[in-house]
Motif scaffolding. Structure first.
Motif, PDB file in Angstrom:
ATOM      1  N   LYS A 176       0.928  -1.362  -0.059  1.00  0.00           N
ATOM      2  CA  LYS A 176      -0.044  -0.064  -0.049  1.00  0.00           C
ATOM      3  C   LYS A 176       0.921   1.336   0.090  1.00  0.00           C
ATOM      4  O   LYS A 176       1.990   1.172   0.012  1.00  0.00           O
ATOM      5  CB  LYS A 176      -0.909  -0.105   1.334  1.00  0.00           C
ATOM      6  N   LYS A 177       0.239   2.276   0.253  1.00  0.00           N
ATOM      7  CA  LYS A 177       0.906   3.710   0.258  1.00  0.00           C
ATOM      8  C   LYS A 177       1.747   3.531   1.389  1.00  0.00           C
ATOM      9  O   LYS A 177       1.521   3.160   2.564  1.00  0.00           O
ATOM     10  CB  LYS A 177       0.129   4.818   0.381  1.00  0.00           C
ATOM     11  N   GLY A 178       3.138   3.827   1.021  1.00  0.00           N
ATOM     12  CA  GLY A 178       4.162   4.026   2.130  1.00  0.00           C
ATOM     13  C   GLY A 178       4.980   2.603   2.136  1.00  0.00           C
ATOM     14  O   GLY A 178       5.843   2.561   2.976  1.00  0.00           O
ATOM     15  N   SER A 179       4.528   1.590   1.493  1.00  0.00           N
ATOM     16  CA  SER A 179       5.344   0.277   1.647  1.00  0.00           C
ATOM     17  C   SER A 179       6.632   0.458   0.635  1.00  0.00           C
ATOM     18  O   SER A 179       6.657   1.393  -0.127  1.00  0.00           O
ATOM     19  CB  SER A 179       4.537  -0.676   0.958  1.00  0.00           C
ATOM     20  N   HIS A 180       7.607  -0.317   1.153  1.00  0.00           N
ATOM     21  CA  HIS A 180       8.917  -0.492   0.651  1.00  0.00           C
ATOM     22  C   HIS A 180       9.103  -1.536  -0.207  1.00  0.00           C
ATOM     23  O   HIS A 180       9.278  -2.734   0.477  1.00  0.00           O
ATOM     24  CB  HIS A 180      10.100  -0.026   1.480  1.00  0.00           C
ATOM     25  N   LYS A 198       3.912   0.855  -7.918  1.00  0.00           N
ATOM     26  CA  LYS A 198       3.969   2.271  -7.805  1.00  0.00           C
ATOM     27  C   LYS A 198       2.556   2.807  -7.930  1.00  0.00           C
ATOM     28  O   LYS A 198       2.325   3.941  -7.329  1.00  0.00           O
ATOM     29  CB  LYS A 198       4.663   2.752  -9.234  1.00  0.00           C
ATOM     30  N   ALA A 199       1.607   1.959  -8.519  1.00  0.00           N
ATOM     31  CA  ALA A 199       0.259   2.672  -8.669  1.00  0.00           C
ATOM     32  C   ALA A 199      -0.181   2.225  -7.385  1.00  0.00           C
ATOM     33  O   ALA A 199      -1.221   3.081  -7.207  1.00  0.00           O
ATOM     34  CB  ALA A 199      -0.500   2.022  -9.975  1.00  0.00           C
ATOM     35  N   LEU A 200       0.187   1.111  -6.451  1.00  0.00           N
ATOM     36  CA  LEU A 200      -0.576   0.893  -5.502  1.00  0.00           C
ATOM     37  C   LEU A 200       0.058   1.951  -4.379  1.00  0.00           C
ATOM     38  O   LEU A 200      -0.336   1.808  -2.878  1.00  0.00           O
ATOM     39  CB  LEU A 200      -0.203  -0.576  -4.974  1.00  0.00           C
ATOM     40  N   GLY A 201       1.053   2.925  -4.504  1.00  0.00           N
ATOM     41  CA  GLY A 201       1.534   3.857  -3.798  1.00  0.00           C
ATOM     42  C   GLY A 201       2.859   3.622  -3.011  1.00  0.00           C
ATOM     43  O   GLY A 201       3.299   4.262  -2.198  1.00  0.00           O
ATOM     44  N   ALA A 202       3.338   2.467  -3.638  1.00  0.00           N
ATOM     45  CA  ALA A 202       4.709   1.991  -2.813  1.00  0.00           C
ATOM     46  C   ALA A 202       5.824   2.812  -3.404  1.00  0.00           C
ATOM     47  O   ALA A 202       5.939   3.337  -4.521  1.00  0.00           O
ATOM     48  CB  ALA A 202       4.718   0.510  -3.264  1.00  0.00           C
ATOM     49  N   ASP A 203       6.930   2.792  -2.421  1.00  0.00           N
ATOM     50  CA  ASP A 203       8.012   3.180  -2.864  1.00  0.00           C
ATOM     51  C   ASP A 203       8.989   2.152  -3.440  1.00  0.00           C
ATOM     52  O   ASP A 203       9.241   1.084  -2.742  1.00  0.00           O
ATOM     53  CB  ASP A 203       8.808   3.688  -1.665  1.00  0.00           C
ATOM     54  N   HIS A 313      -6.228   2.746 -13.582  1.00  0.00           N
ATOM     55  CA  HIS A 313      -4.975   3.377 -13.645  1.00  0.00           C
ATOM     56  C   HIS A 313      -4.361   3.493 -14.952  1.00  0.00           C
ATOM     57  O   HIS A 313      -3.035   4.143 -15.161  1.00  0.00           O
ATOM     58  CB  HIS A 313      -4.269   2.721 -12.572  1.00  0.00           C
TER      59      HIS A 313
END
Length: 362
Positions: A176-180, A198-203, A313
């Motif tokens: 999710k967002k913020g995952s590495h 990337k589309a899921l918000g991960a780094d 997306h």
């Protein structure tokens, strides 16, 4: 059961070229959808099956499990599709639908074994199933997927294998967002893993042995590229990643990447089948509660979720469209990683009665 004949491309032997042939498809039962195939992606599994690299190939073999087309006929019991709809078929065309895995929408892990789109047991006609290097395919409705109308059809085809193979672990490990997230290898699977994470918000970071991959990786959505042969860069990555998706399709040393996991992090293998060499060192796993896991494609519900997400997306694969007559050359190029990043066959070329590309020498 009544059948009809369609044109296809396949091979009669492990050492043979793929060439034109004719196969039998069943006429649609009340639960079936008949699909005119427009595009079919080319997967490493196609090549390995055609050449019997894994053993167990039944001939004649007709590969292809990244299928996009248009509905030509529907059985009277079909409710989700009508003639003219866009439709897709991935790596499975059936399963027992009764075991624990199937009841949890994990048909890819069907305990008695799912029915592969090709080289599987054909319970309708006997013999084995034939894949998407053909004019048409007939599939029970449950295993047919809806295609978002806004996506490029040719570039959608690889989502049915390369896409869902990387989507499934991203969802299972709750990225999710913020995952590495890190991805090892930039090919058909790797480039989809980067786009989806990337589309899921991960780094997102790419591990690669090739510095020349950096430009592409950054363009696809990676925030960083780590050269895995650079000891300093690898040392700086220690403890950084919640999930590492390993897409490398051949034997390699995964011990190199385990220190880069966070405590309780996981490295998931999606590309390589076979024994590890060198063997796995459990010390950093035990001392950091780290896991090594495996994952294969996704269930039908999960694959539909992926297609819907990609429609929302505007995500598709990076492809090179080829004619079916060039499939043997494409296999050789694929072995050399000479494709960016997935071949897709324009199945309209199958209407050409020419045999194989006369300029290709195996």
């Amino acid at each position: 059961m009544e059948t009809f004949e369609v044109k296809a491309y396949g091979t009669h032997a492990a050492a043979g070229l793929l060439e034109p042939l004719h196969i039998e498809r069943r006429k649609a039962t009340p639960q079936d959808v008949e699909i005119d195939i427009l595009y079919c992606g080319v997967c490493h599994s196609d090549l390995h099956t055609a050449r019997n690299d894994w053993g167990g190939t039944r001939y004649p073999a007709v590969p292809g499990h990244e299928i996009v087309g248009r509905v030509a006929k529907v059985g009277r019991g079909v409710t989700k599709f009508k003639v003219g709809d866009l439709a897709a078929v991935g790596c499975m065309v059936d399963s027992c639908r009764e075991c624990l895995s199937c009841r949890h929408d994990l048909e890819q892990y069907c305990i008695p074994g799912n029915t592969g789109t090709y080289n599987g047991r054909d319970k309708h006609l006997g013999g084995h199933t034939f894949g998407g290097y053909s004019e048409k395919i007939v599939v029970t409705e449950h295993f047919v997927l809806k295609v978002p109308a806004n996506l490029d059809l040719a570039a959608t085809a690889p989502l049915l294998c390369a896409g869902v193979t990387t989507w499934s672990p991203l969802r299972h490990w709750k990225v999710k967002k913020g995952s590495h997230v890190a991805v090892i290898g930039l090919g058909g699977l790797g480039h989809m893993a980067i786009k989806l994470a990337k589309a899921l918000g991960a780094d997102v970071t790419l591990f690669s042995r090739s510095p020349e991959k950096e430009k592409d990786a950054l363009a696809l959505g990676a925030g960083q590229v780590i050269i895995s042969t650079d000891q300093k860069q690898m040392a700086e990555a220690k403890g950084k990643f919640d999930l590492i998706i390993d897409t490398i399709p051949y034997v390699h040393d995964i011990n190199l990447y385990i220190p880069a996991l966070t405590v309780s992090g996981t490295i998931v293998l999606v590309g390589y089948l076979g024994p590890l060499d060198p063997m796995l060192n459990t010390v950093p796993m035990i001392l950091g509660r780290k896991s090594v896991a495996g994952s294969v494609i996704g269930g039908i519900a999960e694959t539909q979720e992926l297609l819907d997400f990609c429609g929302e997306h505007h995500i598709v694969s990076e492809i090179e469209v080829i004619k079916i007559q060039d499939i043997n050359e494409a296999y050789e190029r694929m072995l050399k990683s000479d494709v960016r990043y997935r071949f897709v066959i324009d199945m309209a070329s199958l209407k050409n009665e020419n045999a194989i590309n006369p300029d290709f020498i195996h």
